[in-house]
Design a protein around this motif. Structure first.
Motif, PDB file in Angstrom:
ATOM      1  N   ASP A 136       0.814  -1.217   0.000  1.00  0.00           N
ATOM      2  CA  ASP A 136       0.000   0.000   0.000  1.00  0.00           C
ATOM      3  C   ASP A 136       0.845   1.265   0.000  1.00  0.00           C
ATOM      4  OD1 ASP A 136      -2.606  -1.388   0.346  1.00  0.00           O
ATOM      5  OD2 ASP A 136      -1.715  -1.980   2.264  1.00  0.00           O
ATOM      6  N   ALA A 137       2.069   1.164   0.511  1.00  0.00           N
ATOM      7  CA  ALA A 137       2.910   2.359   0.613  1.00  0.00           C
ATOM      8  C   ALA A 137       4.379   1.974   0.700  1.00  0.00           C
ATOM      9  CB  ALA A 137       2.512   3.184   1.833  1.00  0.00           C
ATOM     10  N   VAL A 138       5.219   2.935   0.392  1.00  0.00           N
ATOM     11  CA  VAL A 138       6.668   2.800   0.575  1.00  0.00           C
ATOM     12  C   VAL A 138       7.091   3.867   1.581  1.00  0.00           C
ATOM     13  CG1 VAL A 138       8.948   3.073  -0.477  1.00  0.00           C
ATOM     14  CG2 VAL A 138       7.129   1.905  -1.737  1.00  0.00           C
ATOM     15  N   VAL A 139       7.879   3.464   2.570  1.00  0.00           N
ATOM     16  CA  VAL A 139       8.438   4.426   3.528  1.00  0.00           C
ATOM     17  C   VAL A 139       9.937   4.507   3.277  1.00  0.00           C
ATOM     18  CG1 VAL A 139       8.890   4.922   5.959  1.00  0.00           C
ATOM     19  CG2 VAL A 139       6.663   4.026   5.263  1.00  0.00           C
ATOM     20  N   ASN A 140      10.390   5.706   2.926  1.00  0.00           N
ATOM     21  CA  ASN A 140      11.806   5.875   2.599  1.00  0.00           C
ATOM     22  C   ASN A 140      12.192   7.346   2.806  1.00  0.00           C
ATOM     23  OD1 ASN A 140      14.414   5.335   1.646  1.00  0.00           O
ATOM     24  ND2 ASN A 140      13.660   3.978   0.045  1.00  0.00           N
ATOM     25  N   ASP A 141      13.451   7.658   2.545  1.00  0.00           N
ATOM     26  CA  ASP A 141      13.942   9.019   2.724  1.00  0.00           C
ATOM     27  C   ASP A 141      13.268   9.970   1.731  1.00  0.00           C
ATOM     28  OD1 ASP A 141      15.566   7.458   4.293  1.00  0.00           O
ATOM     29  OD2 ASP A 141      17.380   8.577   3.847  1.00  0.00           O
ATOM     30  N   LEU A 142      12.915  11.146   2.220  1.00  0.00           N
ATOM     31  CA  LEU A 142      12.176  12.121   1.420  1.00  0.00           C
ATOM     32  C   LEU A 142      12.843  12.447   0.082  1.00  0.00           C
ATOM     33  CD1 LEU A 142       9.870  14.142   1.038  1.00  0.00           C
ATOM     34  CD2 LEU A 142      11.168  15.776   2.423  1.00  0.00           C
ATOM     35  N   PRO A 143      14.153  12.788   0.028  1.00  0.00           N
ATOM     36  CA  PRO A 143      14.752  13.133  -1.269  1.00  0.00           C
ATOM     37  C   PRO A 143      14.749  11.969  -2.265  1.00  0.00           C
ATOM     38  CG  PRO A 143      16.434  12.970   0.433  1.00  0.00           C
ATOM     39  CD  PRO A 143      15.121  12.949   1.133  1.00  0.00           C
ATOM     40  N   VAL A 144      14.834  10.754  -1.760  1.00  0.00           N
ATOM     41  CA  VAL A 144      14.790   9.574  -2.635  1.00  0.00           C
ATOM     42  C   VAL A 144      13.377   9.404  -3.193  1.00  0.00           C
ATOM     43  CG1 VAL A 144      15.098   7.070  -2.743  1.00  0.00           C
ATOM     44  CG2 VAL A 144      16.669   8.465  -1.403  1.00  0.00           C
ATOM     45  N   ASN A 145      12.375   9.608  -2.327  1.00  0.00           N
ATOM     46  CA  ASN A 145      10.985   9.527  -2.782  1.00  0.00           C
ATOM     47  C   ASN A 145      10.687  10.630  -3.806  1.00  0.00           C
ATOM     48  OD1 ASN A 145      10.544   7.374  -1.087  1.00  0.00           O
ATOM     49  ND2 ASN A 145       9.603   8.588   0.534  1.00  0.00           N
ATOM     50  N   GLU A 146      11.194  11.833  -3.556  1.00  0.00           N
ATOM     51  CA  GLU A 146      10.978  12.947  -4.482  1.00  0.00           C
ATOM     52  C   GLU A 146      11.608  12.652  -5.835  1.00  0.00           C
ATOM     53  OE1 GLU A 146      10.714  16.812  -1.471  1.00  0.00           O
ATOM     54  OE2 GLU A 146      12.673  16.136  -2.195  1.00  0.00           O
ATOM     55  N   TYR A 147      12.786  12.063  -5.821  1.00  0.00           N
ATOM     56  CA  TYR A 147      13.479  11.736  -7.069  1.00  0.00           C
ATOM     57  C   TYR A 147      12.687  10.693  -7.860  1.00  0.00           C
ATOM     58  CZ  TYR A 147      17.315  10.605 -10.268  1.00  0.00           C
ATOM     59  OH  TYR A 147      18.080  10.408 -11.384  1.00  0.00           O
ATOM     60  N   TYR A 148      12.163   9.693  -7.144  1.00  0.00           N
ATOM     61  CA  TYR A 148      11.375   8.651  -7.812  1.00  0.00           C
ATOM     62  C   TYR A 148      10.139   9.256  -8.453  1.00  0.00           C
ATOM     63  CZ  TYR A 148       8.009   4.884  -8.397  1.00  0.00           C
ATOM     64  OH  TYR A 148       7.061   4.027  -8.918  1.00  0.00           O
ATOM     65  N   ILE A 149       9.435  10.130  -7.730  1.00  0.00           N
ATOM     66  CA  ILE A 149       8.232  10.775  -8.262  1.00  0.00           C
ATOM     67  C   ILE A 149       8.579  11.592  -9.510  1.00  0.00           C
ATOM     68  CG2 ILE A 149       6.423  12.473  -7.817  1.00  0.00           C
ATOM     69  CD1 ILE A 149       6.063   9.881  -6.239  1.00  0.00           C
ATOM     70  N   ALA A 150       9.700  12.321  -9.452  1.00  0.00           N
ATOM     71  CA  ALA A 150      10.122  13.146 -10.587  1.00  0.00           C
ATOM     72  C   ALA A 150      10.436  12.284 -11.807  1.00  0.00           C
ATOM     73  CB  ALA A 150      11.346  13.978 -10.202  1.00  0.00           C
ATOM     74  N   GLN A 151      11.109  11.172 -11.578  1.00  0.00           N
ATOM     75  CA  GLN A 151      11.475  10.282 -12.688  1.00  0.00           C
ATOM     76  C   GLN A 151      10.242   9.609 -13.285  1.00  0.00           C
ATOM     77  OE1 GLN A 151      14.737   9.840 -14.038  1.00  0.00           O
ATOM     78  NE2 GLN A 151      14.910  11.699 -12.819  1.00  0.00           N
ATOM     79  N   ALA A 152       9.259   9.307 -12.428  1.00  0.00           N
ATOM     80  CA  ALA A 152       8.040   8.652 -12.894  1.00  0.00           C
ATOM     81  C   ALA A 152       7.053   9.651 -13.492  1.00  0.00           C
ATOM     82  CB  ALA A 152       7.383   7.901 -11.740  1.00  0.00           C
ATOM     83  N   GLY A 153       7.387  10.937 -13.394  1.00  0.00           N
ATOM     84  CA  GLY A 153       6.521  11.962 -13.942  1.00  0.00           C
ATOM     85  C   GLY A 153       5.245  12.166 -13.143  1.00  0.00           C
ATOM     86  N   GLY A 154       5.218  11.649 -11.924  1.00  0.00           N
ATOM     87  CA  GLY A 154       4.047  11.812 -11.071  1.00  0.00           C
ATOM     88  C   GLY A 154       2.847  11.000 -11.512  1.00  0.00           C
ATOM     89  N   LYS A 155       3.032  10.086 -12.442  1.00  0.00           N
ATOM     90  CA  LYS A 155       1.909   9.314 -12.972  1.00  0.00           C
ATOM     91  C   LYS A 155       1.547   8.114 -12.090  1.00  0.00           C
ATOM     92  CE  LYS A 155       3.115  10.490 -17.750  1.00  0.00           C
ATOM     93  NZ  LYS A 155       3.564   9.945 -19.074  1.00  0.00           N
ATOM     94  N   ASP A 156       2.553   7.464 -11.544  1.00  0.00           N
ATOM     95  CA  ASP A 156       2.310   6.220 -10.816  1.00  0.00           C
ATOM     96  C   ASP A 156       2.147   6.399  -9.310  1.00  0.00           C
ATOM     97  OD1 ASP A 156       2.583   4.741 -13.198  1.00  0.00           O
ATOM     98  OD2 ASP A 156       4.765   4.792 -13.003  1.00  0.00           O
ATOM     99  N   ALA A 157       2.770   7.430  -8.746  1.00  0.00           N
ATOM    100  CA  ALA A 157       2.784   7.549  -7.292  1.00  0.00           C
ATOM    101  C   ALA A 157       2.838   9.007  -6.848  1.00  0.00           C
ATOM    102  CB  ALA A 157       3.982   6.787  -6.738  1.00  0.00           C
ATOM    103  N   LYS A 158       2.615   9.200  -5.545  1.00  0.00           N
ATOM    104  CA  LYS A 158       2.658  10.546  -4.969  1.00  0.00           C
ATOM    105  C   LYS A 158       3.118  10.466  -3.516  1.00  0.00           C
ATOM    106  CE  LYS A 158      -2.254  10.323  -3.729  1.00  0.00           C
ATOM    107  NZ  LYS A 158      -3.601  10.905  -3.938  1.00  0.00           N
ATOM    108  N   ILE A 159       3.682  11.551  -3.032  1.00  0.00           N
ATOM    109  CA  ILE A 159       4.089  11.651  -1.626  1.00  0.00           C
ATOM    110  C   ILE A 159       2.932  12.267  -0.851  1.00  0.00           C
ATOM    111  CG2 ILE A 159       5.701  12.718  -0.006  1.00  0.00           C
ATOM    112  CD1 ILE A 159       7.773  12.724  -2.282  1.00  0.00           C
ATOM    113  N   VAL A 160       2.600  11.685   0.292  1.00  0.00           N
ATOM    114  CA  VAL A 160       1.522  12.223   1.111  1.00  0.00           C
ATOM    115  C   VAL A 160       1.988  12.413   2.554  1.00  0.00           C
ATOM    116  CG1 VAL A 160      -0.314  11.231  -0.302  1.00  0.00           C
ATOM    117  CG2 VAL A 160       0.636   9.899   1.568  1.00  0.00           C
ATOM    118  N   GLY A 161       1.341  13.328   3.256  1.00  0.00           N
ATOM    119  CA  GLY A 161       1.647  13.545   4.659  1.00  0.00           C
ATOM    120  C   GLY A 161       2.918  14.336   4.885  1.00  0.00           C
TER     121      GLY A 161
END
Length: 263
Positions: free
Chosen positions: A188-213
């Motif tokens: 249901d979710a991935v818990v990881n370091d914020l900059p790594v999560n931000e990089y993943y979202i940027a690479q995915a173009g925001g289509k597959d996932a999002k950061i919440v909270g």
């Protein structure tokens, strides 16, 4: 001069030549050994973009940590050699003497500080959670109770996720594996370091996932060295201070994060 005397002179000169050649060979070998010994072996989990990742084309290790450790090596006047390994194997490798230091977006924690020495903090981070783009029910870490969570083994993200009530934790060797499991619907979710999560979202173009909270924690990254090698730790701290003073650290930070480092 007799033939016997000439023969003895020739033989003596031949033996002297062999001796000098042997000494030269030994000196060259010794010099090569000393040169190799001066190269610092750096352990890193090279699947943690934007801090360390292998470039698909050049096969070189790139990222914020990689640029920083090269700059530190240059500042210290010692070449560095990066060795890729799983995150949970980094501290054991350091303790065994297989590597000289670790730079791998490693959070400074009291537990780790019992086993290794850390440099001054070089990056401030924190933990955040990533969910699929169409998930509108998970909005904070509190909502993760009883949910399936993907983490990277041996990380502070894994430690914090295990504290969540009734959560089902799935541990992976690398961060990309955790994100792939989320994309496949296995968690249901991935818990990881914020900059790594931000990089993943940027690479995915925001289509597959999002950061919440909001970020769960505030963490400092440090460069780890062996407990017995205080001299190297002191050199790293000195070089890190110099890179911050001469502007090189800021250049590297802006290159990878698009903004100046916090003061």
């Amino acid at each position: 001069m007799t033939k016997k005397t000439i023969a003895l002179i020739v033989l003596t000169m031949f033996l002297l030549t062999l001796g000098l050649a042997g000494c030269g060979g030994q000196q060259a070998a010794k010099s090569a050994e000393q040169s190799a010994a001066k190269t610092l072996k750096v352990g890193s989990d090279t699947a943690f973009a934007p801090f360390e990742v292998q470039d698909e084309k050049t096969k070189e290790y790139v990222g914020f940590d990689m640029d920083l450790i090269k700059a530190l090596g240059k500042q210290m006047g010692i070449p560095v050699e990066v060795q890729s390994m799983n995150f949970d194997g980094l501290i054991p490798a350091l303790e065994a003497g297989n590597i000289d230091m670790v730079i791998s977006a490693m959070t400074i924690t009291p537990e780790r500080a019992q086993k290794v020495n850390f440099s001054k903090p070089y990056y401030k981070s924190g933990l955040s959670m990533v969910v699929k783009s169409d998930n509108n029910t998970l909005k904070s870490f509190k909502d993760l109770e009883g949910k399936r969570i993907a983490v990277q083994i041996g990380t502070t993200g894994a430690d914090e996720a295990k504290k969540i009530k009734d959560a089902k934790i799935r541990e992976f060797n690398t961060a990309p594996e955790a994100f792939l499991e989320l994309k496949a619907g296995g968690v249901d979710a991935v818990v990881n370091d914020l900059p790594v999560n931000e990089y993943y979202i940027a690479q995915a173009g925001g289509k597959d996932a999002k950061i919440v909270g909001e970020p769960l924690t505030s963490e400092d990254y440090g460069i780890a060295t062996a407990k017995k090698n205080t001299e190297l730790g002191n050199k790293i701290n000195k070089a890190l201070d110099e890179l911050k003073q001469n502007g090189e650290y800021e250049k590297i930070y802006i290159k990878w994060f698009g903004k100046k480092p916090p003061q």
